[in-house]
Motif scaffolding. Structure first.
Motif, PDB file in Angstrom:
ATOM      1  N   VAL A   1       0.837  -1.204   0.000  1.00  0.00           N
ATOM      2  CA  VAL A   1       0.000   0.000   0.000  1.00  0.00           C
ATOM      3  C   VAL A   1       0.868   1.248   0.000  1.00  0.00           C
ATOM      4  N   ARG A   2       1.924   1.243   0.824  1.00  0.00           N
ATOM      5  CA  ARG A   2       2.809   2.419   0.860  1.00  0.00           C
ATOM      6  C   ARG A   2       3.600   2.574  -0.424  1.00  0.00           C
TER       7      ARG A   2
ATOM      8  N   GLY B   1       0.949   3.555  -3.209  1.00  0.00           N
ATOM      9  CA  GLY B   1       0.197   4.762  -2.893  1.00  0.00           C
ATOM     10  C   GLY B   1      -1.227   4.707  -3.409  1.00  0.00           C
ATOM     11  N   SER B   2      -1.724   3.505  -3.635  1.00  0.00           N
ATOM     12  CA  SER B   2      -3.037   3.311  -4.246  1.00  0.00           C
ATOM     13  C   SER B   2      -4.117   3.153  -3.181  1.00  0.00           C
ATOM     14  N   GLN B   3      -5.135   3.991  -3.258  1.00  0.00           N
ATOM     15  CA  GLN B   3      -6.276   3.876  -2.351  1.00  0.00           C
ATOM     16  C   GLN B   3      -7.126   2.662  -2.725  1.00  0.00           C
ATOM     17  N   GLU B   4      -7.151   2.303  -4.010  1.00  0.00           N
ATOM     18  CA  GLU B   4      -7.913   1.139  -4.456  1.00  0.00           C
ATOM     19  C   GLU B   4      -7.356  -0.149  -3.835  1.00  0.00           C
TER      20      GLU B   4
ATOM     21  N   LYS C   1      -5.646  -0.383  -1.054  1.00  0.00           N
ATOM     22  CA  LYS C   1      -5.943  -0.331   0.375  1.00  0.00           C
ATOM     23  C   LYS C   1      -7.380  -0.757   0.643  1.00  0.00           C
ATOM     24  N   ASP C   2      -8.311  -0.260  -0.154  1.00  0.00           N
ATOM     25  CA  ASP C   2      -9.713  -0.637  -0.004  1.00  0.00           C
ATOM     26  C   ASP C   2      -9.929  -2.119  -0.299  1.00  0.00           C
TER      27      ASP C   2
ATOM     28  N   LYS D   1      -8.756  -4.058   2.740  1.00  0.00           N
ATOM     29  CA  LYS D   1      -9.709  -3.902   3.845  1.00  0.00           C
ATOM     30  C   LYS D   1     -10.981  -4.698   3.604  1.00  0.00           C
TER      31      LYS D   1
END
Length: 137
Positions: A91-92, A95-98, A100-101, A104
């Motif tokens: 994730v780091r 840098g993708s929010q997708e 990370k989601d 989760k």
């Protein structure tokens, strides 16, 4: 290494197991304590460790290398700690929010650790909570 390459260092815990992951640009090689992840003998543990890589997809995984150092705890705790360290590093790195989601939604413990620890044994007891039986006869 060139000045453009970045190295991501993440740390994860599960029970008594601790894992540190170094993620850097490469060709898709993953090592756990110096052993390629493909050579881990127990299949359940191997699949648990590479789960974040499978979810991220071949496009991202083929561009990175990862070295994970795990110590302490049992074999499944180590696998969970390594899995969490890889997921946090991915994730780091991207840098993708997708991503990370996706992690989760799939399993929250990939990014947010489980805080439960073993309870310590108390004085004059057999275990953490068990007390001696009383006999009134």
């Amino acid at each position: 290494m060139s000045s453009e390459s970045k190295v991501i260092i993440t740390y994860a815990r599960r029970k008594m197991a601790r894992a540190k992951c170094y993620l850097y640009p490469g060709k898709g090689k993953v090592f756990v304590n110096g052993v390629p992840v493909e050579l881990i003998p127990i299949e359940v543990i191997r699949l648990k460790v590479i789960e974040p890589l499978l979810l991220a997809g071949e496009g991202v995984v083929s561009k990175i290398d990862a070295k994970i150092f795990v110590s302490g705890g049992g074999i499944m705790g180590q696998a969970d700690a390594a899995r969490m360290a890889i997921a946090k590093a991915m994730v780091r790195y991207t840098g993708s929010q997708e991503l990370k989601d996706l992690y989760k939604q799939y399993d929250r413990t990939m990014l947010a650790g489980d805080p439960r620890q073993t309870e310590s044994e108390k004085w004059m007891r057999y275990s953490a909570r068990r007390w001696r039986q009383k006999s009134y006869r």
